[in-house]
Design a protein around this motif. Structure first.
Motif, PDB file in Angstrom:
ATOM      1  N   MET A   1      33.914  30.654  42.632  1.00  0.00           N
ATOM      2  CA  MET A   1      34.353  30.202  43.958  1.00  0.00           C
ATOM      3  C   MET A   1      34.447  28.687  44.044  1.00  0.00           C
ATOM      4  O   MET A   1      34.951  28.166  45.031  1.00  0.00           O
ATOM      5  CB  MET A   1      33.432  30.758  45.038  1.00  0.00           C
ATOM      6  CG  MET A   1      33.597  32.280  45.195  1.00  0.00           C
ATOM      7  SD  MET A   1      33.071  32.923  46.786  1.00  0.00           S
ATOM      8  CE  MET A   1      31.318  32.583  46.679  1.00  0.00           C
ATOM      9  N   LYS A   2      33.966  27.981  43.018  1.00  0.00           N
ATOM     10  CA  LYS A   2      34.064  26.520  42.973  1.00  0.00           C
ATOM     11  C   LYS A   2      33.322  25.869  44.128  1.00  0.00           C
ATOM     12  O   LYS A   2      33.777  24.878  44.702  1.00  0.00           O
ATOM     13  CB  LYS A   2      35.537  26.045  42.986  1.00  0.00           C
ATOM     14  CG  LYS A   2      36.444  26.764  42.021  1.00  0.00           C
ATOM     15  CD  LYS A   2      36.022  26.588  40.583  1.00  0.00           C
ATOM     16  CE  LYS A   2      36.978  27.321  39.652  1.00  0.00           C
ATOM     17  NZ  LYS A   2      36.437  27.373  38.274  1.00  0.00           N
TER      18      LYS A   2
ATOM     19  N   PHE B   1      34.458  32.663  52.439  1.00  0.00           N
ATOM     20  CA  PHE B   1      35.175  32.715  51.168  1.00  0.00           C
ATOM     21  C   PHE B   1      35.063  34.117  50.570  1.00  0.00           C
ATOM     22  O   PHE B   1      34.089  34.844  50.832  1.00  0.00           O
ATOM     23  CB  PHE B   1      34.583  31.708  50.176  1.00  0.00           C
ATOM     24  CG  PHE B   1      35.117  30.301  50.318  1.00  0.00           C
ATOM     25  CD1 PHE B   1      35.540  29.796  51.534  1.00  0.00           C
ATOM     26  CD2 PHE B   1      35.182  29.456  49.211  1.00  0.00           C
ATOM     27  CE1 PHE B   1      36.022  28.493  51.654  1.00  0.00           C
ATOM     28  CE2 PHE B   1      35.661  28.153  49.324  1.00  0.00           C
ATOM     29  CZ  PHE B   1      36.079  27.672  50.542  1.00  0.00           C
TER      30      PHE B   1
ATOM     31  N   GLU C   1      31.099  29.008  39.430  1.00  0.00           N
ATOM     32  CA  GLU C   1      32.249  29.106  38.513  1.00  0.00           C
ATOM     33  C   GLU C   1      33.450  29.784  39.147  1.00  0.00           C
ATOM     34  O   GLU C   1      34.586  29.412  38.882  1.00  0.00           O
ATOM     35  CB  GLU C   1      31.851  29.888  37.249  1.00  0.00           C
ATOM     36  CG  GLU C   1      31.046  29.069  36.273  1.00  0.00           C
ATOM     37  CD  GLU C   1      30.854  29.744  34.930  1.00  0.00           C
ATOM     38  OE1 GLU C   1      30.318  29.085  34.024  1.00  0.00           O
ATOM     39  OE2 GLU C   1      31.229  30.935  34.766  1.00  0.00           O
TER      40      GLU C   1
ATOM     41  N   LYS D   1      38.043  37.654  44.221  1.00  0.00           N
ATOM     42  CA  LYS D   1      38.387  38.911  43.560  1.00  0.00           C
ATOM     43  C   LYS D   1      37.550  39.120  42.310  1.00  0.00           C
ATOM     44  O   LYS D   1      37.130  40.234  42.005  1.00  0.00           O
ATOM     45  CB  LYS D   1      39.870  38.898  43.170  1.00  0.00           C
ATOM     46  CG  LYS D   1      40.786  39.200  44.330  1.00  0.00           C
ATOM     47  CD  LYS D   1      42.229  39.366  43.855  1.00  0.00           C
ATOM     48  CE  LYS D   1      43.156  39.382  45.073  1.00  0.00           C
ATOM     49  NZ  LYS D   1      44.568  39.208  44.705  1.00  0.00           N
TER      50      LYS D   1
END
Lengths: 319, 319
Positions: free
Chosen positions: B276-277, B31, B274, B34
């Motif tokens: 990248m979940k 993953f 928060e 940005k």
């Protein structure tokens, strides 16, 4: 804007939307979990829109609406009212096109969602957390700026954008027998229904709704839009009522709305976090909660659930 | 078992290990974010071993150790002591081969890890949370059962298995300039170092360690193993000391150990969740914490971080 729609999206509109937005959106992955399948007694496939930009499927519809504006219209910007994810989505989509976004947000929106919208450079107006306050604040903003209102769900272009998630989903897992997103205002469910029914006529399409905010369930029962009055649910993305467009599409194309308890939403959310190691917001856990509450409906079926978003205040978790 | 090792793994051993275990392990995704790149000022790539079976990279090494046993040895089972992830990994790997697993766990292990081990059908013995108690309990178990002890990290086959994550990582992101896993006992760092140095000799290899448990850092400084005494860190997977095998590999192949503060571990963990979940355990956030604490080292570099696991008690989060 609250008339019976003359024009509802078709599969071709969603395909065209996908060609317009595919370079802006993430093609999100599909996750599975043996452990959750065992608990649920079904073959579940989770379309991870929590990994979408801004952390929610809403970015698809907002981007499509923004990209469809003519130049001179776009220059005046876009405006909306939203409890959160649509606001962030529209703000980012507008910034990608280099146009202003004016966002009316209920003052009780989750902090993480307020921060996200501000972070994308939008102009924010806070209002009381009622539909009336949202609409009157928005009218003022539109009158002042000349911005184009992009409704969170009762909008043709938005519904087309939301449907693109299901174009991908059925490419990724063609064998799905059932597809089930959560339903709030019905934008995601409408887009899902048009795409899924068009691609695979025999598929079963359900909307997943909290029992404490079951206005879509009651609307389908009654054959007309039943407004969402004082909904009580942890699923803060699903508080809104259907609109004329989404009601028309859902009435025609969706097999049923199934509801779930609040306890099951929390249990489903926890299963998703613990077993799949992904962050899903309460609204995004509602489809799994429906599976847990209606096991007989899904037994041994291949079921596609849309994990609609992952924006949650980590300091206020229900477990 | 605490001798200077005669034999340390080479790249070919890790390649061979991968052929043996590839049908059992997940090829985990990489993953990027940005938003996190902007905050860090570097191009970060996250190898998501939190999505590995049992929720941690440990499954690679444990599976390899189990698959390497001869039939008659395997029949007597495997045994280990572990604060958690290695225990779950060995339990699952043993169950896949249909052999017994005997696990000694400190009684203060996180509930989620105890549950996981029990869920894979292992025989659990609880002990005091000291290395001494773990080792003496294990000796008893091995004496009783004849099971083969699989050390969590100071084991040739285990190190080879852990290195397979980096074989995948450098296939997925060949342009990496730096690779940095967390370091506890050093199994993952050793395997990473052998694989990365072998595939790409010029790559920079760091180990990421909490300042409150900096025994690997001090061991490299001193040129001999400095035991981990009363470590204080939220990163519960990184409390252990290096072993002779991992110390030998790390001394030879790793460029440096970099440390981070506890506050940065929590901040990094929150960023991962928060932005990248994904759910990462504190130990898995230590590499990002190191990047946050040493921005000058990583500025504008392509840095591969290993998100080592995602097993965390959701009712006891640090935010």
């Amino acid at each position: 804007m609250e008339q019976v729609p003359e024009n509802v999206p078709a599969l071709e509109d969603i395909r065209a939307a996908y060609l317009r937005i595919r370079n802006y959106v993430h093609r999100t992955p599909v996750f599975t979990s043996k452990a959750i399948n065992q608990i649920a007694g079904a073959d579940l496939f989770f379309k991870c829109e929590n990994f979408q930009k801004v952390g929610a499927f809403k970015f698809r519809g907002a981007t499509h609406a923004v990209m469809r504006l003519r130049e001179e219209e776009a220059a005046r910007g876009v405006a909306t009212h939203s409890s959160g994810n649509h606001a962030a989505a529209l703000a980012l989509a507008a910034s990608l096109r280099g146009i202003p976004a004016y966002i009316v947000m209920p003052e009780n929106s989750p902090v993480i969602k307020k921060k996200a919208v501000a972070g994308y450079g939008a102009n924010i107006t806070f209002c009381e957390p009622t539909l009336q306050a949202r609409e009157s604040s928005l009218e003022e903003v539109v009158a002042e700026t000349g911005a184009r209102f992009v409704h969170p769900y009762n909008n043709f272009e938005v519904v087309c954008g939301q449907g693109t998630a299901t174009l991908e989903f059925l490419e990724q897992v063609p064998e799905l027998e059932v597809v089930m997103p959560p339903v709030g205002g019905g934008g995601l469910l409408s887009g899902t229904a048009v795409a899924a029914r068009g691609l695979k006529p025999e598929i079963i399409i359900y909307g997943a709704e909290p029992a404490g905010a079951d206005d879509a369930f009651r609307s389908l029962q009654k054959g007309e839009i039943v407004p969402s009055v004082s909904p009580r649910t942890i699923a803060d993305g699903l508080l809104t009522s259907l609109g004329p467009l989404t009601f028309a599409v859902i009435s025609k194309k969706v097999d049923d709305i199934l509801t779930c308890s609040e306890d099951s939403i929390v249990a489903a959310m926890r299963l998703i976090w613990e077993r799949m190691k992904i962050v899903a917001e309460p609204s995004a856990a509602v489809p799994l909660a429906v599976v847990l509450d209606h096991p007989e409906v899904f037994r041994n079926r291949k079921v596609g659930l849309i994990v609609s978003g992952g924006n949650v205040d980590l300091t206020r978790l229900p477990f």
